[in-house]
Write a protein that holds these residues in place. Sequence first.
Motif, PDB file in Angstrom:
ATOM      1  N   LEU A 379       0.823  -1.213   0.000  1.00 51.52           N
ATOM      2  CA  LEU A 379       0.000   0.000   0.000  1.00 51.52           C
ATOM      3  C   LEU A 379       0.857   1.263   0.000  1.00 51.52           C
ATOM      4  O   LEU A 379       0.565   2.242  -0.697  1.00 51.52           O
ATOM      5  N   TYR A 380       1.937   1.247   0.774  1.00 56.05           N
ATOM      6  CA  TYR A 380       2.834   2.413   0.820  1.00 56.05           C
ATOM      7  C   TYR A 380       3.447   2.662  -0.564  1.00 56.05           C
ATOM      8  O   TYR A 380       3.547   3.817  -1.006  1.00 56.05           O
ATOM      9  N   GLY A 381       3.826   1.592  -1.251  1.00 55.73           N
ATOM     10  CA  GLY A 381       4.387   1.742  -2.594  1.00 55.73           C
ATOM     11  C   GLY A 381       3.385   2.318  -3.576  1.00 55.73           C
ATOM     12  O   GLY A 381       3.721   3.172  -4.402  1.00 55.73           O
ATOM     13  N   VAL A 382       2.141   1.843  -3.471  1.00 57.70           N
ATOM     14  CA  VAL A 382       1.100   2.358  -4.361  1.00 57.70           C
ATOM     15  C   VAL A 382       0.865   3.844  -4.131  1.00 57.70           C
ATOM     16  O   VAL A 382       0.793   4.657  -5.076  1.00 57.70           O
ATOM     17  N   PHE A 383       0.737   4.240  -2.854  1.00 63.19           N
ATOM     18  CA  PHE A 383       0.486   5.653  -2.553  1.00 63.19           C
ATOM     19  C   PHE A 383       1.693   6.526  -2.919  1.00 63.19           C
ATOM     20  O   PHE A 383       1.535   7.672  -3.347  1.00 63.19           O
ATOM     21  N   LYS A 384       2.901   5.976  -2.734  1.00 63.71           N
ATOM     22  CA  LYS A 384       4.090   6.727  -3.096  1.00 63.71           C
ATOM     23  C   LYS A 384       4.142   6.927  -4.601  1.00 63.71           C
ATOM     24  O   LYS A 384       4.523   8.007  -5.086  1.00 63.71           O
ATOM     25  N   TRP A 385       3.728   5.892  -5.360  1.00 65.94           N
ATOM     26  CA  TRP A 385       3.730   5.992  -6.810  1.00 65.94           C
ATOM     27  C   TRP A 385       2.701   7.023  -7.296  1.00 65.94           C
ATOM     28  O   TRP A 385       2.918   7.717  -8.270  1.00 65.94           O
ATOM     29  N   ARG A 386       1.603   7.117  -6.580  1.00 63.95           N
ATOM     30  CA  ARG A 386       0.571   8.091  -6.921  1.00 63.95           C
ATOM     31  C   ARG A 386       0.853   9.474  -6.322  1.00 63.95           C
ATOM     32  O   ARG A 386       0.039  10.387  -6.425  1.00 63.95           O
ATOM     33  N   LYS A 387       2.025   9.616  -5.657  1.00 59.39           N
ATOM     34  CA  LYS A 387       2.489  10.886  -5.089  1.00 59.39           C
ATOM     35  C   LYS A 387       1.561  11.406  -3.996  1.00 59.39           C
ATOM     36  O   LYS A 387       1.312  12.608  -3.884  1.00 59.39           O
TER      37      LYS A 387
END
Length: 389
Positions: A379-387
Amino acid sequence: MLLRYMCALNSDSLAILEQNRSIGRSMARIQRRAIRARQAGNGQGPAHSSKRVRYIDDGSVELAPSSATAAEALDFCRSGENRIALSLYPSPDEADIQELAEAWDLHPVLVEDLLHARQRPKLERYGDVLLLVVRSALYLDSAEEVELSEFHILVRQGSIAVLCQDHRWIDGTDGHEFAESISNGSLQQHQMLLKDPQLLRLGSEAVLYRILDEIVDGYAPVLHGLGIDKEQIERQVFSGDAAVTERIYRLSQEVIDVLHSTASLLEVVRSLDDGFKKYPVPEELETYLQDVTDHLTRANAQALEYRDALSQILNVNATLVAQRQNEDMKKISGWAAILFAPTLIAAVYGMNFDNMPELHWAFGYPAAILLMVGFAAVLYGVFKWRKWF
């Protein structure tokens, strides 16, 4: 939708709060002026009248006796051609106004206006007496406030009387100090109204023009100071300073005060110009008055531009605040989602049921921990990718 509604509600509440503060500050400013006026009238200044009289004979300024009365000033202007009597009241009191009313035979309504002041800028004629109510402006940069001073100007053939109702001169000098400067001849160059003999030969209207010109010229540094503060606010808005909203509201109130003053004074000057066309006024003096009108029109237009610019800055600031709130809500929502996955797994395996497949499994605990960490990392990676972070 709920978030948007709450932001709009907060913005409306903030606007109402700032409007109430603005009204309170305006009332406090009026009260401060009234207190200063009462103090000057209650004997806290010099015991004698602050009135100063100057005689002008064919453009040449003469010193009037310190004891010259309003009636004696009238006698002087009637005693010869091209004579003017200027009576200046830097700190008028009731006795000064009553003496002037008796000598000039003023209308009772006019006397009432002089005694109570706090009049809107206007031009009125009572028989052969012309009344002008005008306001000058002084910008206090440290407080970011515009200090307005009210003046009542009475004009008749060969005579003019100027009453400083706020006990200040155009440049903000205290009334008693200004009176002393007149007496001892220490006036600054910009304070001298009677420095042009050729202009003074045009009559009492020439002295009126000089006063109006001095007042209008005083708006230029005020607008310059407001312009500097406006530029500072623009930079402050994009820096993310949370205190900028209140500063915008406060400066907007000062700009509105200046706008009202210039707009009202513009009506007075235009009415005066129309009156000059009905009465025998030298053409040269009409040209001077048109120059004052042009300067005042420019000042009014600039104040209007500042008001519109501050309104736009406020909208931009509201947009930036909403964007920052959205970014904050993204971060909060993202962290809530990351923490929700471990919480859900821990809740399921914390129910202590006997018949749970993984409850007695040797690798159950490490698997649950790895599942929590893995789920949170994804989830952290997804949110980081979406800035979002």
